[in-house]
Design an enzyme around this catalytic site. Structure first.
Site, PDB file in Angstrom:
ATOM      1  N   GLY A  50      41.069  40.202  14.687  1.00  0.00           N
ATOM      2  CA  GLY A  50      42.339  40.901  14.558  1.00  0.00           C
ATOM      3  C   GLY A  50      42.870  40.901  13.137  1.00  0.00           C
ATOM      4  N   GLU A  60      41.424  43.785  11.510  1.00  0.00           N
ATOM      5  CA  GLU A  60      42.120  44.983  11.999  1.00  0.00           C
ATOM      6  C   GLU A  60      43.448  45.173  11.270  1.00  0.00           C
ATOM      7  OE1 GLU A  60      42.406  44.303  16.177  1.00  0.00           O
ATOM      8  OE2 GLU A  60      40.235  44.196  16.448  1.00  0.00           O
ATOM      9  N   GLU A  91      34.051  39.810  17.694  1.00  0.00           N
ATOM     10  CA  GLU A  91      34.399  39.974  19.108  1.00  0.00           C
ATOM     11  C   GLU A  91      33.176  40.068  20.008  1.00  0.00           C
ATOM     12  OE1 GLU A  91      38.000  41.487  16.849  1.00  0.00           O
ATOM     13  OE2 GLU A  91      35.824  41.476  16.614  1.00  0.00           O
TER      14      GLU A  91
END
Length: 746
Positions: free
Chosen positions: A615, A618, A638
């Site tokens: 994340g 991201e 992931e």
């Protein structure tokens, strides 16, 4: 006036030596006061008024600031885990039982549970101008039982988080309550600049203490742990003088074993019924068993029961403690012989486990009862009239009821027994048949907690292990959370921003600072490499919302992480607690926050050092520029956790570095260094580690100098070029994988 009928208040400093010495009271502790009867009310009133004064200040403290204090207290308690176990052993538990029940206590002070509670204290509604908040009652008197004071001190955390002050009763010999209340919570309060008098422990007998509480004008709420008869009296007396009364009383509920049950799992749960000689409320006390599995269940339970030891014979794993009321063991044993067949046990034993007519222990006893004796075939359950079912079982005698008939009749009879038992704490069912489980959940209405294929004594992660109707909690009883029971609901019609600012306060997981028209947005969980949990996600959303409002006042944004890393992605510990739907909602909320950040009409920079993975990667992909230190590490791991990326990372990454390079990184889940990322075209620049902050300052100065109109128009043009926004299929794939993983873990 006897010594035990007086009481005394203790402060943190008095008990500071306890953590080092273990459960015994320190030698310099004050003696119990020898007060005449007329002085007890005055002394309680002095204690109550000092708690009231501290509570008046505490309730004005924003919820998030209270949360910080209690998180620190919980961390201190975890550091003193061995001292806590010593206190539980001093209460009579073996090491194994101390560890099991100690986990219950430690859970109440864990950050994620406290943060979840904090969100429940202030809740939004579908209306943009209406908010529900919980207000503290004020001064709460918490009365714990003499045989398990340490375990029942765990609600302190949530009561205080709600904004209350607490007077807590403990036996004179106790150390666990003082460890939690004084050494952990009291010290955390003092360290944060608040009064440790917010929580005060008083010792002595319950009755004179309660008499003083009834006459006190200061105490608002009584939380009473005890038996049903005493609880009824407390409720009547407390209500008569205008006090809220919260009852936590008897538990003596059923575990149901269906024909297709996981027998080993059911037996592992069933044998907990002998913990602490069957004294704890939440353990199984009656077994309702399908006839197809009854003989195997009884055989397995008897084998396990015959292997149990006393705590004195086996301090590490022994589950049996001396009988609190030996005469009740003898009476229930006679009832068991009258109504059924003793399958194992049926006598007293000494400390070594040898049979003894005068032994202070009860041998683990299993009694078999069948449906004829229970009377289910007549529609009248006469078994519920037996002391084995209508009185709390707190001696080591556990009845097993077997049934006859077809499955529908058996399930109906079991449910009538469950709903007819006069207790209502919890019940559990072991079955692989979803239709049976559905019927069970629909019909078992008079209990506080229902569990399917879980240990009957299981401590839930977020649900309450306490509370229930009937004798467990009185006529107003229900499954209750103590923060909820010691607060009251209030509706506020106003902007949520006003309510949050007034009551919630500033968080500590995200910091927003605007300096010279540059917004510095800092992720602040350095101890977890700024992993994103629900608290951080919520605070980040609030900060970005504020930036949207203040966009005209800023010219640039820098997103960075506190400590050694930028961001290590979603907190996997938090994700494990979420089911697929909750995880999808979490990821959706984070995605919306990133979209808001991406659409700000000013240049944005991700300032990356250390880990920028999952994340965190991201987050960086949603910024206009990425500036990294030479030692930074990137990656999207992931796939290695059986999950996928979210928030549109696939499309943004493919646009930035090309499909083939993006495919390599996404499918391998491997980390790569800053030089590799820069060579692929992902980064704006790479600088030496010690020059990263200076480089950010130079970047922000250039961005600040640019005309606002030109920047806004250029960002609009860049957004219009478009990119494959993959967030929706990513979210669907993530939720599907999370569902599969949850199924596997179950």
């Amino acid at each position: 006036m006897t010594q035990n009928s007086a009481f005394h208040a203790y402060t943190p400093g008095v008990w500071s030596a306890h953590v080092q010495r273990g459960p015994e009271a320190p030698k310099d502790a004050p003696e119990l006061a020898q007060l005449p009867q007329s002085m007890e009310g005055e002394m309680l009133e002095d204690v109550a008024r000092s708690v009231e004064a501290a509570a008046g200040c505490w309730r004005a403290v924003p919820i998030r600031d209270r949360l910080k204090v209690l998180r620190r207290a919980g961390a201190t308690l975890r550091k003193n885990r061995e001292a806590l176990l010593d206190c539980l052993r001093a209460d009579g538990l073996s090491t194994a039982l101390a560890e099991y029940y100690g986990a219950w206590i430690l859970r109440q002070g864990e950050a994620d549970l406290l943060e979840h509670t904090a969100t429940e204290l202030l809740r939004s509604t579908p209306s943009s101008s209406e908010v529900l908040v919980r207000r503290p009652d004020g001064v709460v008197a918490l009365i714990t039982p003499g045989n398990s004071p340490t375990i029942n001190s765990a609600p302190l955390f949530s009561m205080l988080l709600a904004g209350n002050g607490v007077i807590m009763r403990a036996p004179g010999h106790d150390g666990g309550v003082r460890l939690i209340a004084s050494e952990c919570i009291g010290t955390a309060l003092e360290d944060a600049g608040y009064s440790a008098k917010l929580v005060q422990v008083v010792t002595g007998r319950s009755r004179p203490l309660l008499e003083a509480i009834y006459s006190s004008d200061v105490v608002d709420t009584i939380v009473f742990f005890g038996n049903a008869i005493a609880g009824q009296s407390v409720a009547e007396r407390g209500h008569a003088v205008g006090k809220k009364v919260v009852l936590e009383l008897e538990g003596s509920d059923c575990m149901v074993v269906w024909s297709d049950a996981d027998l080993e799992g059911a037996l592992d749960s069933a044998i907990r019924g002998f913990d602490f000689s069957t004294q704890p409320c939440p353990i199984p006390k009656h077994f309702l068993v399908h006839p197809a599995i009854a003989s195997d269940f009884v055989r397995g339970l008897c084998q396990r029961a015959s292997a149990l030891q006393t705590v004195e014979a086996d301090p590490e794993r022994g589950s049996l403690v001396p009988l609190f009321r030996p005469e009740k063991f003898d009476l229930l044993l006679a009832e068991a012989r009258r109504r059924g067949e003793i399958a194992t046990g049926g006598h007293r034993v000494d400390a070594s486990g040898q049979p003894s007519e005068t032994g202070s222990y009860g041998a683990p006893t299993v009694v078999m009862l069948d449906h004829h004796l229970a009377g289910h075939d007549t529609g009248h359950d006469d078994l519920l009239e037996s002391p084995l079912f209508c009185e709390e079982i707190n001696v080591p005698i556990l009845p097993v009821v077997s049934y006859a008939g077809d499955d529908a009749a058996i399930l109906d009879a079991m449910l009538r027994t469950i709903n007819g038992i006069p207790f209502g704490l919890r019940t559990s069912l072991w079955t692989r048949d979803d239709a049976v489980a559905t019927t069970f959940v629909r019909a078992a209405k008079d209990v506080g907690l229902i569990m399917i294929n879980r240990d009957h004594a299981h401590h839930p992660s977020y649900l309450s292990p306490w509370g229930g109707p009937k004798r467990s909690g009185g006529p107003h009883g229900e499954s209750h959370l103590f923060w909820q029971k010691t607060s009251h609901l209030q509706g506020v019609v106003a902007s949520p921003a006003i309510v949050r600012a007034a009551l919630l306060g500033a968080g500590d997981k995200v910091e927003l600072e605007i300096v010279d028209e540059v917004a510095w947005l800092t992720l602040n969980r350095p101890e977890r490499h700024n992993a994103v949990d629900r608290g951080l996600a919520e605070e980040l959303s609030e900060a970005v919302d504020q930036l949207v409002v203040d966009a005209a006042q800023i010219r640039a944004l820098v997103l960075r992480g506190a400590g050694p890393s930028f961001c290590s992605g979603a907190d996997l510990k938090m994700l494990r607690h979420l089911d697929a739907k909750a995880a999808r909602r979490f990821m959706q909320d984070v995605t919306w926050t990133l979209r808001q950040l991406e659409r700000l009409p000013v240049p944005s920079l991700a300032l990356v050092r250390g880990f920028c993975v999952g994340g965190g990667f991201e987050f960086a992909l949603h910024c206009d520029a990425i500036l990294a230190s030479e030692s930074a590490e990137f990656g999207l791991p992931e796939v290695r956790h059986g999950l996928t990326t979210t928030a549109g990372a696939v499309g943004r990454l493919a646009r930035a570095v090309g499909k083939h390079r993006a495919t390599e990184w996404l499918l391998s889940g491997e980390r790569f260094d800053a030089a590799t990322a820069h060579a692929a075209g992902l980064l704006t620049a790479v600088v030496p580690d010690d020059e990263l902050d200076a480089a950010a300052t130079r970047w922000s100065a250039r961005a600040r100098a640019l005309p606002r109109a030109g920047v806004t128009a250029t960002k609009r043009l860049l957004a219009g070029l478009g990119h494959p926004d993959t967030w929706l299929p990513e979210l669907e794939a993530f939720a599907a994988l999370k569902t599969d993983l949850d199924g596997e873990s179950t």
